[in-house]
Design a protein around this motif. Structure first.
Motif, PDB file in Angstrom:
ATOM      1  N   ILE A 185     -25.097  29.218 -12.474  1.00  0.00           N
ATOM      2  CA  ILE A 185     -25.335  28.964 -13.901  1.00  0.00           C
ATOM      3  C   ILE A 185     -26.329  27.816 -14.064  1.00  0.00           C
ATOM      4  O   ILE A 185     -27.269  27.888 -14.862  1.00  0.00           O
ATOM      5  CB  ILE A 185     -24.014  28.635 -14.622  1.00  0.00           C
ATOM      6  N   THR A 186     -26.116  26.750 -13.305  1.00  0.00           N
ATOM      7  CA  THR A 186     -26.999  25.593 -13.421  1.00  0.00           C
ATOM      8  C   THR A 186     -28.413  25.935 -12.985  1.00  0.00           C
ATOM      9  O   THR A 186     -29.383  25.547 -13.654  1.00  0.00           O
ATOM     10  CB  THR A 186     -26.459  24.429 -12.567  1.00  0.00           C
ATOM     11  N   PHE A 187     -28.544  26.670 -11.881  1.00  0.00           N
ATOM     12  CA  PHE A 187     -29.886  27.012 -11.395  1.00  0.00           C
ATOM     13  C   PHE A 187     -30.625  27.894 -12.404  1.00  0.00           C
ATOM     14  O   PHE A 187     -31.786  27.636 -12.734  1.00  0.00           O
ATOM     15  CB  PHE A 187     -29.788  27.723 -10.048  1.00  0.00           C
ATOM     16  N   VAL A 188     -29.955  28.924 -12.892  1.00  0.00           N
ATOM     17  CA  VAL A 188     -30.589  29.792 -13.891  1.00  0.00           C
ATOM     18  C   VAL A 188     -30.862  29.001 -15.166  1.00  0.00           C
ATOM     19  O   VAL A 188     -31.834  29.270 -15.884  1.00  0.00           O
ATOM     20  CB  VAL A 188     -29.689  31.011 -14.180  1.00  0.00           C
ATOM     21  N   GLY A 189     -30.048  27.970 -15.421  1.00  0.00           N
ATOM     22  CA  GLY A 189     -30.237  27.142 -16.608  1.00  0.00           C
ATOM     23  C   GLY A 189     -31.504  26.326 -16.604  1.00  0.00           C
ATOM     24  O   GLY A 189     -31.876  25.760 -17.642  1.00  0.00           O
ATOM     25  N   TYR A 190     -32.165  26.233 -15.470  1.00  0.00           N
ATOM     26  CA  TYR A 190     -33.474  25.584 -15.423  1.00  0.00           C
ATOM     27  C   TYR A 190     -34.605  26.545 -15.814  1.00  0.00           C
ATOM     28  O   TYR A 190     -35.747  26.129 -15.952  1.00  0.00           O
ATOM     29  CB  TYR A 190     -33.749  25.029 -14.022  1.00  0.00           C
ATOM     30  N   PHE A 191     -34.262  27.828 -15.971  1.00  0.00           N
ATOM     31  CA  PHE A 191     -35.269  28.828 -16.325  1.00  0.00           C
ATOM     32  C   PHE A 191     -35.012  29.461 -17.690  1.00  0.00           C
ATOM     33  O   PHE A 191     -35.872  30.166 -18.206  1.00  0.00           O
ATOM     34  CB  PHE A 191     -35.313  29.924 -15.249  1.00  0.00           C
ATOM     35  N   THR A 192     -33.841  29.238 -18.220  1.00  0.00           N
ATOM     36  CA  THR A 192     -33.528  29.672 -19.583  1.00  0.00           C
ATOM     37  C   THR A 192     -32.643  28.590 -20.188  1.00  0.00           C
ATOM     38  O   THR A 192     -31.859  27.970 -19.464  1.00  0.00           O
ATOM     39  CB  THR A 192     -32.803  31.037 -19.575  1.00  0.00           C
ATOM     40  N   PRO A 193     -32.761  28.284 -21.479  1.00  0.00           N
ATOM     41  CA  PRO A 193     -31.980  27.182 -22.058  1.00  0.00           C
ATOM     42  C   PRO A 193     -30.505  27.276 -21.704  1.00  0.00           C
ATOM     43  O   PRO A 193     -29.830  28.257 -22.038  1.00  0.00           O
ATOM     44  CB  PRO A 193     -32.226  27.345 -23.561  1.00  0.00           C
ATOM     45  N   ILE A 194     -29.986  26.248 -21.027  1.00  0.00           N
ATOM     46  CA  ILE A 194     -28.651  26.340 -20.443  1.00  0.00           C
ATOM     47  C   ILE A 194     -27.555  26.386 -21.496  1.00  0.00           C
ATOM     48  O   ILE A 194     -26.522  27.035 -21.293  1.00  0.00           O
ATOM     49  CB  ILE A 194     -28.423  25.179 -19.448  1.00  0.00           C
ATOM     50  N   ARG A 195     -27.747  25.738 -22.634  1.00  0.00           N
ATOM     51  CA  ARG A 195     -26.716  25.771 -23.672  1.00  0.00           C
ATOM     52  C   ARG A 195     -26.552  27.185 -24.223  1.00  0.00           C
ATOM     53  O   ARG A 195     -25.421  27.656 -24.417  1.00  0.00           O
ATOM     54  CB  ARG A 195     -27.065  24.789 -24.788  1.00  0.00           C
ATOM     55  N   ASP A 196     -27.661  27.859 -24.460  1.00  0.00           N
ATOM     56  CA  ASP A 196     -27.589  29.252 -24.913  1.00  0.00           C
ATOM     57  C   ASP A 196     -27.043  30.143 -23.803  1.00  0.00           C
ATOM     58  O   ASP A 196     -26.289  31.087 -24.068  1.00  0.00           O
ATOM     59  CB  ASP A 196     -28.974  29.744 -25.339  1.00  0.00           C
TER      60      ASP A 196
END
Length: 483
Positions: A184-195
């Motif tokens: 989740i954190t890694f993908v959150g660097y490529f798409t807004p993590i809160r969303d």
């Protein structure tokens, strides 16, 4: 290559091979290890280096999981926005045109790794490499669920039972949970993590996002939970070329063979010299604590990640038997031979100078980066210029403006280069973040102000919010041939 420390392949050592077969705690490297991999059950150890390793791990841990949640001026502080082809990092937006800066950052990281390796060997791997940190986290989870090393070995040998199944399911469930948090954190660097988090737990994620989450969850689970030291030994290229950067003053984890040999057990009150023994009591503790399963007493091996667990284990044994610490230590080949250790060597100094120069250049470019881009093309048409009804000369241009900031902005267009010059067209351009606009304009100049058939003209766009944010470029103004 004569000044490089030789790398020793212990696979050909029959004594080591036989010893490894007789003791499951020992594992050597080479072709035999590829044919048959014994599971390494690492013994827990504490000490000063463990504290440093935990500090490095916690630093990486907090940076990785924490940075993705930071906001900067209302936007995610670090976000690689691939659909919009931009990289946002603490208020600075990099676009494909700025890839040179990202390339420079990678080169700096490479030179930094070279310098660290030359100074203290593979210490990066032992303290802050993500593979090592995540592997140690998975090992810690394993220890909390299944117990210490002896308990885990005993559990491995036990027949299948409900208790064993429960422990294994609990361990792997926690591994997968942590791997999922990592994904989740890694993908959150490529798409807004809160969303991203909201979409995941409300089941609104698209197929692409779910696929990447699944991929990184599985890869983290496999690399840190199952492959572990195999990644460092067989998959990481750094293990193969690190020796090229070593010299005789590189600090490495080494066993003092002159002091330690001959090895052998003895009573605490016995005099080792009378028994013809060195200080090594042959307890194999240095092997039992090694996360890659090597015996440091066999010499420098490319598998060693310089984590210093063997140093702490050996020092603890030396304390118990009343011998001096340092049988295994961070040292250099020169020091082992009784020579003085040199920190500042020509190549090391060269690395430091190169790092300072490149880092300074990167910082200068980042802090002077202009968040607006301006391009000017001459208008397409049959004529290079035209004469209007007043007799003035008119040229057409296509103005391309890009807002590279992280907020909407209005820019004012102007042109200079001639007396009496005027710009006809839309000179106020409002753009959203990342938006590009092409504006056709005409520039009119009195014919009497032209001194030649082609003269330079300068276009400039200035942000209304801050006059220090501007971009300018040069073009050509064409007129009739002067007689």
């Amino acid at each position: 290559m004569g000044d490089k420390i030789p790398m020793k392949d212990v696979a050909s050592n029959d004594d080591a091979s036989n010893k490894a077969k007789n003791d499951p705690a020992l594992m050597f490297t080479g072709e035999e290890a590829i044919k048959s991999r014994d599971k390494i059950q690492v013994r827990a150890i504490t000490g000063q280096f463990t504290k440093f390793r935990k500090m490095g791990g916690w630093l990486l841990f907090c940076l990785f999981f924490g940075t993705s949640w930071l906001n900067w001026n209302g936007h995610q502080a670090v976000l690689w926005d691939i659909p919009n082809r931009q990289f946002n990092i603490f208020g600075i937006t990099l676009w494909p045109q700025d890839l040179m800066l990202l390339s420079m950052l990678l080169v700096i990281c490479a030179f930094g790794l070279f310098a660290i390796t030359m100074f203290a060997g593979r210490i990066w791997c032992g303290y802050t490499c993500p593979q090592t940190v995540w592997t140690f986290i998975f090992m810690w989870i394993e220890k909390q669920v299944e117990g210490d090393r002896n308990a885990r070995i005993k559990l491995d040998k036990q027949p299948f039972s409900p208790k064993k199944l429960g422990l294994r399911l609990t361990k792997h469930a926690l591994w997968l949970l942590f791997a999922f948090a990592t994904a989740i954190t890694f993908v959150g660097y490529f798409t807004p993590i809160r969303d991203l988090v909201v979409d995941i737990f409300t089941f609104n994620s698209d197929t692409s996002t779910l696929s990447w989450l699944g991929f990184f969850t599985v890869m983290t689970y496999l690399n840190a939970g199952w492959l572990r030291e195999q990644v460092c030994i067989y998959m990481c290229p750094y293990a193969r070329f690190q020796a090229v950067m070593f010299d005789k003053d590189t600090l490495i984890v080494s066993y003092d063979e002159e002091r330690g040999e001959n090895r052998g057990p003895r009573k605490k009150t016995a005099d080792p010299k009378e028994l013809g023994l060195g200080d090594c009591v042959d307890c194999s503790m240095c092997v039992q604590v090694c996360p890659v399963g090597i015996d440091i007493r066999d010499g420098l091996q490319y598998e060693c990640i310089a984590c210093a667990k063997c140093i702490e284990a050996c020092d603890s044994i030396m304390d118990k038997v009343g011998y001096e610490r340092g049988l295994i230590s961070y040292t250099s080949e020169h020091q082992l031979k009784g020579n003085e250790w040199k920190l500042f060597r020509p190549r090391f100094i060269g690395y430091i100078i190169a790092l300072i120069v490149m880092f300074s250049a990167l910082m200068y470019n980042l802090f002077t980066l202009i968040p607006v881009d301006l391009e000017v093309d001459r208008g397409r048409g049959a004529n290079l210029f035209r004469e209007n009804f007043k007799g003035d000369i008119e040229n057409s241009y296509n103005i391309r403006v890009m807002n590279k900031s992280q907020h909407a902005e209005t820019y004012v267009l102007s042109a200079t280069g001639f007396e009496g010059l005027s710009v006809v067209g839309d000179t106020e351009i409002t753009l959203e973040s990342g938006e590009i606009s092409q504006v056709p304009v005409s520039v009119i100049v009195p014919v009497t102000n032209l001194e030649s058939r082609s003269e330079p003209i300068y276009f400039k766009v200035v942000a209304e919010s801050d006059e220090n944010i501007f971009a300018e470029t040069e073009s050509r103004f064409m007129g009739p041939r002067r007689r």
